[in-house]
Design a protein around this motif. Sequence first.
Motif, PDB file in Angstrom:
ATOM      1  N   CYS A 112      98.304  57.058  58.276  1.00 45.38           N
ATOM      2  CA  CYS A 112      98.249  56.840  59.720  1.00 45.38           C
ATOM      3  C   CYS A 112      98.812  55.453  60.013  1.00 45.38           C
ATOM      4  O   CYS A 112      98.710  54.553  59.178  1.00 45.38           O
ATOM      5  CB  CYS A 112      96.809  56.931  60.210  1.00 45.38           C
ATOM      6  SG  CYS A 112      96.674  56.596  61.976  1.00 45.38           S
ATOM      7  N   CYS A 114      89.936  61.511  66.607  1.00 48.22           N
ATOM      8  CA  CYS A 114      90.718  62.330  65.667  1.00 48.22           C
ATOM      9  C   CYS A 114      89.849  63.222  64.793  1.00 48.22           C
ATOM     10  O   CYS A 114      89.837  63.082  63.568  1.00 48.22           O
ATOM     11  CB  CYS A 114      91.633  61.454  64.804  1.00 48.22           C
ATOM     12  SG  CYS A 114      92.997  60.764  65.721  1.00 48.22           S
ATOM     13  N   CYS A 124      87.396  58.808  61.415  1.00 46.06           N
ATOM     14  CA  CYS A 124      88.354  59.885  61.636  1.00 46.06           C
ATOM     15  C   CYS A 124      88.636  60.652  60.347  1.00 46.06           C
ATOM     16  O   CYS A 124      88.246  60.222  59.272  1.00 46.06           O
ATOM     17  CB  CYS A 124      89.641  59.273  62.172  1.00 46.06           C
ATOM     18  SG  CYS A 124      90.149  57.771  61.307  1.00 46.06           S
TER      19      CYS A 124
HETATM   20  S1  SF4 Z   1      91.432  57.445  64.785  1.00 41.11           S
HETATM   21 FE1  SF4 Z   1      91.988  57.385  62.636  1.00 41.11          FE
HETATM   22  S2  SF4 Z   1      93.434  59.045  62.282  1.00 41.11           S
HETATM   23 FE2  SF4 Z   1      93.275  58.709  64.494  1.00 41.11          FE
HETATM   24  S3  SF4 Z   1      94.966  57.320  64.936  1.00 41.11           S
HETATM   25 FE3  SF4 Z   1      93.163  56.051  64.625  1.00 41.11          FE
HETATM   26  S4  SF4 Z   1      93.154  55.513  62.430  1.00 41.11           S
HETATM   27 FE4  SF4 Z   1      94.603  57.202  62.735  1.00 41.11          FE
END
Ligand code: SF4
Lengths: 190, 297
Positions: free
Chosen positions: B70, B190, B277
Amino acid sequence: MAEYRLTTPLDEAQVMALRAGDVVWVDGHIFGLRDATLIRMFDQGVPVPTDLTGAICLHTAPGVRQVGDRFVKVSIGTTTSTRMNRFTGPLLQLGVRAIAGKGGLLEDATRLLQQYRGVYLGLVGGTAAAETTQIEEIEAVWWTDLMPECLWKFRVKDFGPLIVGIDAYGNNLYLQTKAEALRRVQALGY
Amino acid sequence: MERGWPLEQYEAVTEAVAHLYVKALKDLPPDVRAALEAARSRESSGVGRTILQTIERNIAIADEQSLLICQDTGTPVYFVEVGEESGCNPIRLERAIREGTERATREHPLRSSVVSPISRQNRQTNTGYRVPVIHWEFVAGSPNVEILVIPKGSGSENMSYFRMLLPADGVAGVKRFVVESVVGSGGNPCPPVIVGVGLGGSADLCMLLAKKAIARPCGSINPDPEVAGLEQELLEAINQSGLGPMGLGGATTALAVHVEHAATHISQNPVAVNIQCWAARRGRLTIGPEGEMAIGY
Ligand code: SF4
């Protein structure tokens, strides 16, 4: 759940064909922007340095490497869109046809998308590795003083999957799913 | 090591921390991968399956091309355990961790996401005043030092919740608060997520417990059977909501619920929720008594 391949810039007919829950893949260009970019455009009223008619605008702040006076992708993903909810109207007024990000937009933005015939396209949050490979090149960057929240122009191929989270008919899959989920857990006694 | 670590050892740790940070951003722990795979195989919603397949493809691309999973390289959060017999000087270790984080940011390079809360100025180092966040524990008798890094993404960290419930609200009040917090967060953190719950303690300890909970391997079970029962019940309730991957509907909203608890005051019933997430990145560096280093999850 129909699947579409779209080439930018988007026109009204392409947008009106999409329904919440459909899946979209994009070829062409996508513009990247984020909180600071939108503040400069609309709160500070600095003229937008490029034409956004029919554009897809992605909520993002990429990780890049500078090579000479160019920027090369390192990791490009997306960010939570609701933070930038209030800029939906001004973007649509510039002719933007689709806003992309993650997490969806709120009720008032849903109505604006319906009014201006635009859609919200949800990326799978966190899948920057895949998205980075689908971005062929960073073609242009404006306002590098806002790094990484500049205005970016990416050339993309097979970019997606993007899920139509809000269509131009007032359907918001995020808000509908959440409301239903809250009803269910309340019915379970929570 | 009677006289303590030689100075070169701290330089070696700085380098190892820089490596650890980047590795954690690219290589998802096997327990998280397994939980995502299980979620994909039981998902019946079309949109949900598309999302979970995309997540798996993303993990594979990150593996093959050595890319970041990510783009949000997170707030650097470390849990450090210093063994009594390790000979490690925590002040020098703290410096090594900070420098390692900065080195990773500069050399990879990584996007710097850390700013001043007042001026919003970004030093482009992923560090700042009091950041990296480092939680220390000192372990009696141990010859080892363990450094666990959690690059904590903001989409999920923004969905953090704390409340001082009343003792009369009981465990029922705790359950309602947790379930409503997670479901009410929609797609923002997420999902599918790991839910960390802190229960009891003081306000500060309670929030820390929730963060410790998300730092556990995904799906690990609390050794206390009562707490384990609570974890199971909360997981089922959250998944019965149907919120699903990315909040767009489906069978898996949470991969796991982890609860950590502590004793509390007679007049308090504190509860905290910290959400992690699906990109639940984690890296562990273990340093043995002879300076030998091992990297894991
Ligand atoms: S919540 Fe987690 S998976 Fe979603 S954009 Fe942010 S770091 Fe990435």
